[in-house]
Design an enzyme around this catalytic site. Structure first.
Site, PDB file in Angstrom:
ATOM      1  CG  HIS A 187      21.970  74.144 -25.613  1.00  0.00           C
ATOM      2  ND1 HIS A 187      23.063  74.793 -26.156  1.00  0.00           N
ATOM      3  CD2 HIS A 187      21.449  75.002 -24.690  1.00  0.00           C
ATOM      4  CE1 HIS A 187      23.182  75.987 -25.580  1.00  0.00           C
ATOM      5  NE2 HIS A 187      22.208  76.140 -24.691  1.00  0.00           N
ATOM      6  CD  GLU A 216      22.004  79.522 -23.848  1.00  0.00           C
ATOM      7  OE1 GLU A 216      21.824  78.581 -23.039  1.00  0.00           O
ATOM      8  OE2 GLU A 216      22.993  79.585 -24.600  1.00  0.00           O
ATOM      9  CE1 TYR A 239      23.715  76.065 -30.216  1.00  0.00           C
ATOM     10  CE2 TYR A 239      21.831  75.528 -31.588  1.00  0.00           C
ATOM     11  CZ  TYR A 239      22.710  75.193 -30.578  1.00  0.00           C
ATOM     12  OH  TYR A 239      22.595  73.983 -29.932  1.00  0.00           O
ATOM     13  CE  LYS A 267      22.175  70.658 -29.234  1.00  0.00           C
ATOM     14  NZ  LYS A 267      23.589  70.555 -29.704  1.00  0.00           N
ATOM     15  CG  ASN A 301      25.906  67.689 -29.583  1.00  0.00           C
ATOM     16  OD1 ASN A 301      24.780  68.150 -29.780  1.00  0.00           O
ATOM     17  ND2 ASN A 301      26.963  68.451 -29.381  1.00  0.00           N
TER      18      ASN A 301
HETATM   19  P1  DAT Z   1      28.162  73.049 -26.871  1.00  0.00           P
HETATM   20  O1  DAT Z   1      26.842  72.579 -27.417  1.00  0.00           O
HETATM   21  O2  DAT Z   1      28.939  71.914 -26.214  1.00  0.00           O
HETATM   22  O3  DAT Z   1      28.033  74.248 -25.971  1.00  0.00           O
HETATM   23  P2  DAT Z   1      29.101  74.887 -28.913  1.00  0.00           P
HETATM   24  O4  DAT Z   1      28.302  75.932 -28.212  1.00  0.00           O
HETATM   25  O5  DAT Z   1      30.538  75.194 -29.206  1.00  0.00           O
HETATM   26  O6  DAT Z   1      29.072  73.490 -28.102  1.00  0.00           O
HETATM   27  O7  DAT Z   1      28.417  74.517 -30.296  1.00  0.00           O
HETATM   28  C1  DAT Z   1      27.005  74.391 -30.373  1.00  0.00           C
HETATM   29  C2  DAT Z   1      26.689  73.159 -31.179  1.00  0.00           C
HETATM   30  O8  DAT Z   1      27.200  73.309 -32.482  1.00  0.00           O
HETATM   31  C3  DAT Z   1      27.331  71.868 -30.640  1.00  0.00           C
HETATM   32  O9  DAT Z   1      26.543  71.258 -29.636  1.00  0.00           O
HETATM   33  C4  DAT Z   1      27.385  71.040 -31.881  1.00  0.00           C
HETATM   34  C5  DAT Z   1      27.650  72.067 -32.972  1.00  0.00           C
HETATM   35  N1  DAT Z   1      29.076  72.147 -33.261  1.00  0.00           N
HETATM   36  C6  DAT Z   1      30.029  72.718 -32.492  1.00  0.00           C
HETATM   37  N2  DAT Z   1      31.255  72.617 -33.045  1.00  0.00           N
HETATM   38  C7  DAT Z   1      31.061  71.945 -34.214  1.00  0.00           C
HETATM   39  C8  DAT Z   1      31.917  71.507 -35.248  1.00  0.00           C
HETATM   40  N3  DAT Z   1      33.236  71.744 -35.217  1.00  0.00           N
HETATM   41  N4  DAT Z   1      31.355  70.850 -36.294  1.00  0.00           N
HETATM   42  C9  DAT Z   1      30.033  70.613 -36.351  1.00  0.00           C
HETATM   43  N5  DAT Z   1      29.164  70.993 -35.407  1.00  0.00           N
HETATM   44  C10 DAT Z   1      29.667  71.646 -34.352  1.00  0.00           C
HETATM   45 MG    MG Z   2      27.403  76.162 -26.419  1.00  0.00          MG
END
Ligand code: DAT
Ligand code: MG
Length: 148
Positions: free
Chosen positions: A115, A126, A49, A9, A112
């Site tokens: 991805h 994807e 997303y 990212k 974080n």
């Molecule tokens: P991941 O990236 O571990 O697959 P995800 O697909 O649930 O997690 O979410 C995509 C991204 O969105 C994640 O890397 C960071 C953000 N995100 C997820 N949950 C969040 C939350 N509760 N508050 C803020 N950002 C969040």
């Molecule tokens: Mg995810």
């Protein structure tokens, strides 16, 4: 062989973590099949997303992803989707184990660093979205030293 989509990212690029992150996947034994640095627009980020569009953090997430260049990659190997997620660590860096990428290099969930696809099916989707031109077709000569 299984493939996954991995994206460094904008914070990971800005913070100079590209080499470190690629090195972790390389040293594990996975093969790099696609790699590019690009900045995506809002519509593209929203598509990537799409599953999260109803979440309260969606707009902030999209703003963050389009805020600078990202490194998009395809990695290949046995169980690379699941193992890739383990290398990356838990979504919230506060809960990511030390030794994982997020555990070692991130603090806030909204920054974080990386991805990774969460399933074989989403990986296919994807990879199709990010690499419509296709990926490289090569196999590592180290294969017999990594797989029995
Ligand atoms: P991941 O990236 O571990 O697959 P995800 O697909 O649930 O997690 O979410 C995509 C991204 O969105 C994640 O890397 C960071 C953000 N995100 C997820 N949950 C969040 C939350 N509760 N508050 C803020 N950002 C969040
Ligand atoms: Mg995810």
């Amino acid at each position: 062989m299984e493939q996954t989509f991995i994206m460094i990212k904008p914070d990971g690029v800005q913070r100079g973590l590209v080499g470190e992150i690629i090195g972790r996947f390389e040293k594990k034994g996975f093969s790099l099949k696609g790699l590019k640095l690009l900045t995506v627009g809002q519509a593209f980020a929203e598509k990537h997303y799409a599953d999260l569009s109803s979440k309260p953090f969606f707009n902030g997430l999209v703003e963050y992803i389009i805020s600078g260049p990202v490194v998009a990659m395809v990695w290949e190997g046995k169980n690379v989707v699941t193992t890739g997620r383990k290398i990356i660590g838990a979504t919230n860096p506060a809960e990511s184990a030390p030794g994982t990428i997020r555990g070692d290099f991130a603090i806030d969930i909204g920054r974080n660093v990386i991805h990774g696809s969460d399933a074989v099916e989403s990986a296919k989707k994807e990879i199709g979205l990010w690499f419509p031109e296709g990926v490289a077709n090569w196999s590592s000569s180290l294969h017999p030293w990594i797989y029995e």
